[in-house]
Design a protein around this motif. Structure first.
Motif, short mmCIF file in Angstrom:
data_model
loop_
_atom_site.label_atom_id
_atom_site.label_comp_id
_atom_site.label_asym_id
_atom_site.label_seq_id
_atom_site.Cartn_x
_atom_site.Cartn_y
_atom_site.Cartn_z
N ASP A 99 2.59 -6.79 10.82
CA ASP A 99 3.91 -6.17 10.91
C ASP A 99 4.95 -7.25 10.61
N ALA B 194 1.04 4.09 4.25
CA ALA B 194 0.19 3.16 3.50
C ALA B 194 -1.11 3.82 3.10
N SER C 255 11.50 -2.69 11.48
CA SER C 255 10.91 -3.06 10.18
C SER C 255 11.97 -3.46 9.15
N PHE D 20 0.82 -1.22 0.00
CA PHE D 20 0.00 0.00 0.00
C PHE D 20 0.86 1.27 0.00
N PHE E 9 4.26 3.54 -1.72
CA PHE E 9 4.52 4.15 -3.04
C PHE E 9 4.89 3.10 -4.10
N MET F 241 0.27 -0.94 7.64
CA MET F 241 -0.59 0.25 7.56
C MET F 241 -0.01 1.41 8.37
N SER G 204 7.88 -7.38 11.31
CA SER G 204 8.83 -7.60 12.41
C SER G 204 8.20 -8.36 13.58
N LYS H 179 19.01 -0.54 5.74
CA LYS H 179 18.83 -1.21 4.44
C LYS H 179 20.08 -2.03 4.10
N ASN I 135 16.69 6.96 -6.75
CA ASN I 135 15.48 7.68 -6.30
C ASN I 135 14.32 7.53 -7.28
N GLN J 34 3.36 8.68 -4.30
CA GLN J 34 4.41 8.88 -3.29
C GLN J 34 3.88 9.78 -2.16
N ALA K 282 8.22 -3.63 2.15
CA ALA K 282 7.89 -3.05 3.46
C ALA K 282 9.13 -2.47 4.12
N GLY L 13 5.40 -0.25 -3.83
CA GLY L 13 4.64 -1.51 -3.75
C GLY L 13 3.31 -1.40 -4.48
N TYR M 295 18.72 5.28 8.15
CA TYR M 295 17.90 4.56 7.16
C TYR M 295 18.77 3.65 6.29
N SER N 68 15.88 -2.91 -2.43
CA SER N 68 16.82 -2.10 -1.66
C SER N 68 17.15 -0.81 -2.43
N ASP O 156 0.82 -5.69 5.04
CA ASP O 156 1.18 -4.29 5.28
C ASP O 156 0.80 -3.90 6.70
N1 LIG Z 1 11.25 5.59 -2.71
C1 LIG Z 1 12.43 5.43 -3.28
O1 LIG Z 1 12.93 6.32 -3.99
C2 LIG Z 1 13.19 4.13 -3.09
C3 LIG Z 1 14.35 3.90 -3.86
C4 LIG Z 1 15.01 2.68 -3.72
C5 LIG Z 1 14.52 1.73 -2.84
N2 LIG Z 1 13.41 1.99 -2.09
C6 LIG Z 1 12.92 0.94 -1.18
O2 LIG Z 1 11.68 0.50 -1.72
C7 LIG Z 1 10.81 0.06 -0.67
C8 LIG Z 1 9.48 0.78 -0.77
O3 LIG Z 1 9.71 2.18 -0.66
P1 LIG Z 1 8.51 3.21 -0.74
O4 LIG Z 1 9.08 4.51 -1.15
O5 LIG Z 1 7.39 2.61 -1.50
O6 LIG Z 1 8.09 3.29 0.81
P2 LIG Z 1 6.76 3.83 1.47
O7 LIG Z 1 7.18 4.44 2.76
O8 LIG Z 1 5.96 4.64 0.52
O9 LIG Z 1 5.90 2.50 1.78
C9 LIG Z 1 6.30 1.55 2.71
C10 LIG Z 1 5.15 0.58 2.95
O10 LIG Z 1 5.62 -0.43 3.85
C11 LIG Z 1 4.68 -0.59 4.91
N3 LIG Z 1 5.42 -1.01 6.11
C12 LIG Z 1 6.34 -0.29 6.81
N4 LIG Z 1 6.80 -1.02 7.86
C13 LIG Z 1 6.17 -2.22 7.80
C14 LIG Z 1 6.22 -3.40 8.59
N5 LIG Z 1 7.00 -3.47 9.68
N6 LIG Z 1 5.45 -4.45 8.26
C15 LIG Z 1 4.62 -4.39 7.16
N7 LIG Z 1 4.52 -3.29 6.39
C16 LIG Z 1 5.29 -2.22 6.70
C17 LIG Z 1 4.03 0.77 5.05
O11 LIG Z 1 2.77 0.68 5.71
C18 LIG Z 1 3.91 1.21 3.60
O12 LIG Z 1 2.75 0.68 3.00
C19 LIG Z 1 11.56 0.37 0.64
O13 LIG Z 1 12.16 -0.83 1.08
C20 LIG Z 1 12.63 1.37 0.23
O14 LIG Z 1 13.75 1.23 1.04
C21 LIG Z 1 12.73 3.17 -2.20
#
Ligand SMILES: NC(=O)c1ccc[n+]([C@@H]2O[C@H](COP(=O)([O-])OP(=O)(O)OC[C@H]3O[C@@H](n4cnc5c(N)ncnc54)[C@H](O)[C@@H]3O)[C@@H](O)[C@H]2O)c1
Length: 327
Positions: free
Chosen positions: A62, A45, A101, A15, A17, A41, A64, A156, A181, A187, A83, A19, A152, A124, A39
Motif C-alpha cells: 500500500d 486490480a 491512497s 494491475f 486499468f 490489490m 500509503s 487528486k 476520461n 477498465q 495507484a 497502469g 475524488y 492525474s 499494487d
Molecule cells: N480512468 C480515467 O479515466 C482516468 C483519467 C485521468 C486520470 N486517471 C488517473 O489514473 C490513475 C489510474 O486510474 P485507473 O482508472 O487505472 O484506476 P483503477 O482504479 O483501474 O486502478 C487503480 C490501481 O491502483 C491500485 N491501488 C489503489 N490504491 C492503492 C494503494 N494505496 N497502494 C497501491 N496500489 C493502490 C489498485 O489496486 C489498482 O490496481 C489514477 O490515479 C486516476 O486518478 C484516470
C-alpha cells in the motif's frame, strides 16, 4: 530534463486499468525494460490485465503505508504513479481511503524520491479543474485554476499540489499529466463504457445519471499511455501537461453509440437520480504537449469504441464476475 532511459521503473497501481495498459505498452516498445509494480490489490486490480508472457516483479504493498518497503525502490530511474482510488461515486459514499491512497500515498512516494534522488511522474486527471459551462466552448489549459468539486477530484488536486511543492521546495524532478476520461481494454465494469456493454449483453437496464447530458472528453487509453511515455522521455521537470484527444461527448450519446454498435434498443437506458455535485462538462486543450513534445492521439473515438466494445464482448465472463463481486 535529462532523458530517462526507462530501463528500470517503478509503476504503482499497474494491475489497474491505465497502469496495466502502460505496462503492456512499455513491454512491447522497450526491449529489456525492468518494471517493478507496487499494487495494493484493491477490487480494481487484476493481474490478468497484463498481456500473457509479461514478466515483471510485483509487490503487494500500500503506497500509503510503505514503512519497511523502501528498498523496493532502490536502483530505479523513476516512479510513475497510477495507484489511486479512482471512482467518484465511491468517494461520495466514503472518502477516507481516497485520502489515504491519493494524498498520503503520494506524499510517501515523494519522500522516497527525495531520499533516493529519483524522478516522479504523477498521473492525474482533468477533474481537478472542476466543471465547464455545458453550452460554452472554453477549455481547460495548464493555467486554469484548480477547482475540484467532489472528494475524488479534491484528493487528486491535493496530490498535484504536493508534487508541485516538492519540485519548488526540494528541486525534485517531477512531472504531472492531467488527462481526460480514458476508455479501452481492462477498465473495471463499474465505469460507464464497460458497464454499458456488459449490461447491454445481458439485456439489463443501463443507469444514466440525471439527463445524461454531462459532457466528458474521451481519449483511448493507449493514446494516454503514449503521452506518459513521451513525458518521461522528453518532459521538463516541474511541468504539467494536459492530455486530451478532442473527444467531447455526452454520456447519453456514448451509451447510444454503444447500443447502436451492439444492435440493442435504446429502451435499455434508465435515467436515474443525478450524482450529487455532478460536473457538467470537461474539455481539454492539449496544445502544450502537442507543440512541445510532439504528441498526437492516434485513435479516433469511433475506431477506439468499436475495438473496446469487442474487448468486453470477447472477455464477457471476466467482467461479469467483477460486476457481481463489487456490487
Ligand atoms: N480512468 C480515467 O479515466 C482516468 C483519467 C485521468 C486520470 N486517471 C488517473 O489514473 C490513475 C489510474 O486510474 P485507473 O482508472 O487505472 O484506476 P483503477 O482504479 O483501474 O486502478 C487503480 C490501481 O491502483 C491500485 N491501488 C489503489 N490504491 C492503492 C494503494 N494505496 N497502494 C497501491 N496500489 C493502490 C489498485 O489496486 C489498482 O490496481 C489514477 O490515479 C486516476 O486518478 C484516470
Amino acid at each position: 530534463m535529462e532523458r530517462v532511459k526507462l530501463m528500470k521503473i517503478i509503476v504503482t497501481g499497474g494491475f489497474g486499468f491505465i497502469g496495466s495498459n502502460f505496462i503492456n505498452m512499455l513491454f512491447e516498445k522497450i526491449e529489456g525494460i525492468e518494471i517493478v509494480n507496487v499494487d495494493k490489490m484493491t477490487y480494481a486490480a487484476d493481474p490478468s490485465n497484463l498481456d500473457p508472457g509479461i514478466n515483471i516483479k510485483s509487490i503487494n504493498a500500500d503506497i500509503s503505508a510503505l514503512n519497511g518497503h523502501e528498498d523496493i525502490f532502490s536502483g530505479a530511474d523513476c516512479i510513475v504513479n497510477f495507484a489511486a482510488e479512482s471512482h467518484v461515486d465511491r468517494s461520495i459514499e466514503d472518502s477516507s481511503s481516497f485520502i489515504e491512497s491519493n494524498v498520503k500515498g503520494v506524499h510517501n512516494l515523494l519522500e522516497i524520491c527525495r531520499k533516493l534522488d529519483m524522478r516522479f511522474h504523477q498521473v492525474s486527471t482533468d477533474e481537478v479543474y472542476g466543471s465547464l459551462d455545458p453550452e460554452g466552448s472554453d477549455r481547460f489549459t495548464e493555467k486554469t485554476p484548480y477547482n475540484p468539486r467532489n472528494p475524488y477530484s479534491a484528493t487528486k488536486a491535493s496530490a498535484d499540489f504536493l508534487v508541485r511543492a516538492y519540485f519548488n521546495t526540494y528541486g525534485l524532478k517531477t512531472t504531472i499529466s492531467n488527462c481526460s476520461n480514458n476508455y479501452g481494454p481492462n477498465q473495471h465494469p463499474e465505469k460507464l463504457i464497460p458497464k454499458s456493454v456488459i449490461s447491454a449483453l445481458n439485456d439489463v437496464k443501463i443507469p444514466i445519471y440525471g439527463s445524461g447530458l454531462q459532457i466528458r472528453d474521451w481519449i483511448h487509453v493507449s493514446d494516454h499511455c503514449e503521452a506518459i511515455k513521451l513525458i518521461l522521455d522528453k518532459g521538463k521537470a516541474g511541468e504539467t501537461y494536459l492530455v486530451g484527444a478532442d473527444g467531447e461527448k455526452s454520456n447519453l450519446s456514448v451509451v447510444n453509440c454503444i447500443l447502436e454498435a451492439m444492435g440493442k434498443p435504446t429502451t435499455l437506458i434508465e435515467f436515474v437520480k443525478d450524482r450529487p455535485g455532478h460536473d457538467e462538462r470537461y474539455s481539454i486543450d492539449s496544445s502544450k504537449i502537442r507543440k512541445e513534445l510532439g504528441w498526437c492521439p492516434a485513435i479516433s473515438f469511433e475506431q477506439g469504441l468499436r475495438s473496446t466494445i469487442d474487448h468486453y464482448i470477447n472477455n464477457r465472463r471476466k467482467y461479469e464476475r467483477k460486476q457481481v463481486v463489487t456490487k
